[in-house]
Design a protein around this motif. Structure first.
Motif, PDB file in Angstrom:
ATOM      1  N   THR A 417      50.073  33.449  48.647  1.00  0.00           N
ATOM      2  CA  THR A 417      49.680  34.803  48.235  1.00  0.00           C
ATOM      3  C   THR A 417      50.184  35.105  46.835  1.00  0.00           C
ATOM      4  O   THR A 417      49.448  35.637  45.986  1.00  0.00           O
ATOM      5  N   ASP A 426      42.257  37.540  44.553  1.00  0.00           N
ATOM      6  CA  ASP A 426      42.647  38.361  45.687  1.00  0.00           C
ATOM      7  C   ASP A 426      43.268  37.471  46.771  1.00  0.00           C
ATOM      8  O   ASP A 426      42.605  36.569  47.290  1.00  0.00           O
ATOM      9  N   ALA A 428      43.618  37.954  49.747  1.00  0.00           N
ATOM     10  CA  ALA A 428      42.858  38.055  50.994  1.00  0.00           C
ATOM     11  C   ALA A 428      41.775  36.990  51.091  1.00  0.00           C
ATOM     12  O   ALA A 428      41.221  36.767  52.176  1.00  0.00           O
ATOM     13  N   THR A 429      41.450  36.331  49.974  1.00  0.00           N
ATOM     14  CA  THR A 429      40.397  35.297  49.972  1.00  0.00           C
ATOM     15  C   THR A 429      40.919  33.917  50.363  1.00  0.00           C
ATOM     16  O   THR A 429      40.147  32.957  50.365  1.00  0.00           O
TER      17      THR A 429
END
Length: 553
Positions: A417, A426, A428-429
């Motif tokens: 992260t 991001d 989250a990807t």
């Protein structure tokens, strides 16, 4: 008597060769659907060049691939829009008709040549296949035409390379093979998706001149997709600027560069790698080599006797301080990438290599393994170096697992992260896969994979070649910031002299496996001594000339 002059006949307006009308592209369905292109319209006339520019992920390549329906259907779909080529509806054409058009009347140069070329077939077979399918050429006639095409795009030693496989060519040479395949049938429309990304400035100039000459001879239209605005100035009649799946501004090249109206266009034009290289006067030497050689044997005959060598790297010496950057520049095929691979013991080499006081050249593979965390590389072709079967998080975290870092899965995920955030992606990807990202985003993933291990030296092989100008500037700033915080040394291999000038304290200029000039970045760029260095700089300056002097007529 008054003489009335009859009015001149008015020429009928010809329809455009290509007309894209309110094109929409959607991936997936339901609440998870992504609208990658949201109502794009443009036209291209016969013999005209339209440049499609914008940031990575803006929808440029998706738009281009839609023209000949090369997207993955499903999950891709077209909720609306139309595409007419020579008044023929391509969006609803049957498959047989599309196969006839593809490669014959419409050709495409893809962004990543290594993944677009078949790794098991020779370049002669791959270029010749296009000629056989659409022109019916076989045997000697086909081989002669293949040789002509490869010479046309500037591939050196053509006859000796006909049997070469793609991995035996440099990145720039692979790109030239792709261009030869696209031009084989003299198409009416050439879609060029970043066709000069992997090419050095001298070959860029040659390829652009070649495309301009072919366009003039055959009346070929070109859709030119690029992030390099200096190239747009040189080749385009008109420009369409894309952002978030929309065209935000269009206009003639001269008008758009002189007076952009949209804030995003203004930001693009203002983006350029800036800053000065980091100097650390009292830093210790972190990496050096002495008389480094990487020679590849040439074998012939039934028993495959060695009859000579390709001297990819031929006697190179340098030293690099901790926290500084060594820039390596030169034409495609000069040995830049092989030098980087040799330094990291990824190919066999001769000569002394010293890392942090340790001789690497005498170490076994087992002894090298613990040092690999401290010596990382970012490869030139991001898609080819990322496993399609692993998620982004797994790719970046793989090195952490191999070297026993960060403990459990949760700890690795936290470091992944952090690495994704550092390169502007991001977090989250991280559960998505490489094919779901644009070329520029994949390059950032490759950089994150190297950074996550906190190495002391990173070999960066064309790390900004696939990135648009705004992200190039961001990555240069990012690399400089990381270097300052962690004292990482970079071996920065690039054909983009603007980026090298912004980062490299020392520069090596390579040609035919040798260093023809070495010195500080300031000396190399301000007062080059070698004719070859001066030619490289002159080619770069010609591409950066202002639009008033270089835009095509």
């Amino acid at each position: 008597m008054t003489t009335v002059t009859p009015p001149l006949p008015v020429a009928p307006l010809l329809p455009p060769l290509l007309s894209v009308e309110n094109l929409q592209v959607r991936f997936g369905a339901g609440p998870e659907a992504v609208d990658a292109v949201r109502g794009v319209s443009f036209t291209i006339a016969k013999g005209e060049t339209l440049a499609l520019v914008g940031e990575s992920g803006s929808g440029k390549s998706v738009t281009a691939l839609s023209i000949t329906r090369l997207l993955p259907y499903p999950p891709a779909s077209h909720p609306g829009g139309a595409i007419f080529f020579d008044s023929e509806d391509l969006l609803h054409a049957p498959g047989a008709r599309l196969r006839d058009v593809r490669g014959n009347r419409i050709s495409m140069i893809f962004q990543e040549p290594m993944t677009s070329l078949n790794p098991l077939h020779s370049i002669e077979r791959q270029v010749g296949e296009v000629l056989t399918l659409h022109k019916g050429l076989h045997g000697k006639a086909r081989r002669a035409r293949v040789i002509d095409l490869l010479r046309l795009v500037g591939l050196p030693q053509v006859e000796g390379r006909l049997g070469a496989l793609p991995h035996e060519l440099s990145g720039g040479q692979r790109q030239r093979v792709m261009i030869a395949m696209a031009l084989a049938n003299e198409p009416d429309l050439l879609i060029a998706d970043e066709p000069t990304t992997a090419l050095d400035v001298t070959i860029q100039a040659q390829i652009l001149a070649l495309l301009a000459d072919l366009q003039k001879r055959f009346g070929m239209a070109i859709l030119f997709i690029t992030h390099d605005l200096s190239i747009v100035r040189r080749v385009a009649d008109r420009v369409a600027v894309m952002k978030d799946g929309l065209i935000v501004e269009t206009g003639t090249t001269a008008a758009l560069f002189a007076a952009p109206s949209h804030p995003y266009t203004k930001a693009l034009l203002a983006s350029e790698p800036r800053g000065t290289p980091r100097l650390v006067p009292n830093a210790p030497e972190i990496l050096s080599c002495d008389d480094l050689k990487v020679w590849f044997p040439i074998r012939k005959g039934v028993i495959r006797r060695t009859v000579g060598h390709i001297k990819a790297v031929d006697g190179i010496s340098f030293s690099l301080k901790a926290g500084e950057t060594l820039g390596v520049v030169g034409e495609s095929g000069s040995g830049k990438t092989t030098l980087g691979l040799g330094l990291l013991r990824l190919v066999s080499s001769q000569g002394a290599i010293v890392f942090s006081g340790t001789r690497l050249d005498g170490l076994s593979n087992t002894a090298m393994r613990p040092l690999r965390r401290r010596l990382q590389i970012v490869f030139q072709d991001p898609y080819g170096s990322l496993s399609p079967r692993l998620s982004v998080g797994e790719i970046i975290g793989e090195g952490l697992a191999v070297h026993g870092l960060a403990g459990d899965r949760a700890g690795r995920r936290a470091l992944v992260t952090q690495a994704l955030s550092e390169v502007g992606l991001d977090p989250a990807t991280q559960d998505r896969y490489p094919h779901e990202f644009s070329g520029g985003q994949r390059q950032r993933i490759a950089i994150a994979r190297a950074l996550v291990l906190k190495p002391e030296v990173i070999v960066l092989d064309e790390p900004t070649s696939a990135l648009d100008v705004t992200v190039q500037a961001q990555i240069v700033d990012l690399l400089r910031d990381i270097q300052t915080r962690h004292a990482i040394a970079y071996v920065f291999i690039s054909h983009d002299l603007r980026v090298v000038r912004a980062l490299a304290a020392q520069v090596l200029v390579m040609k035919d496996g040798k260093v023809v000039e070495a010195g500080s970045g300031e000396q190399i760029f301000q007062a080059p001594r070698h004719d070859y260095t001066r030619a490289l700089l002159a080619a770069a300056l010609s591409l950066e000339a202002d639009s008033s002097g270089i835009v095509k007529n």
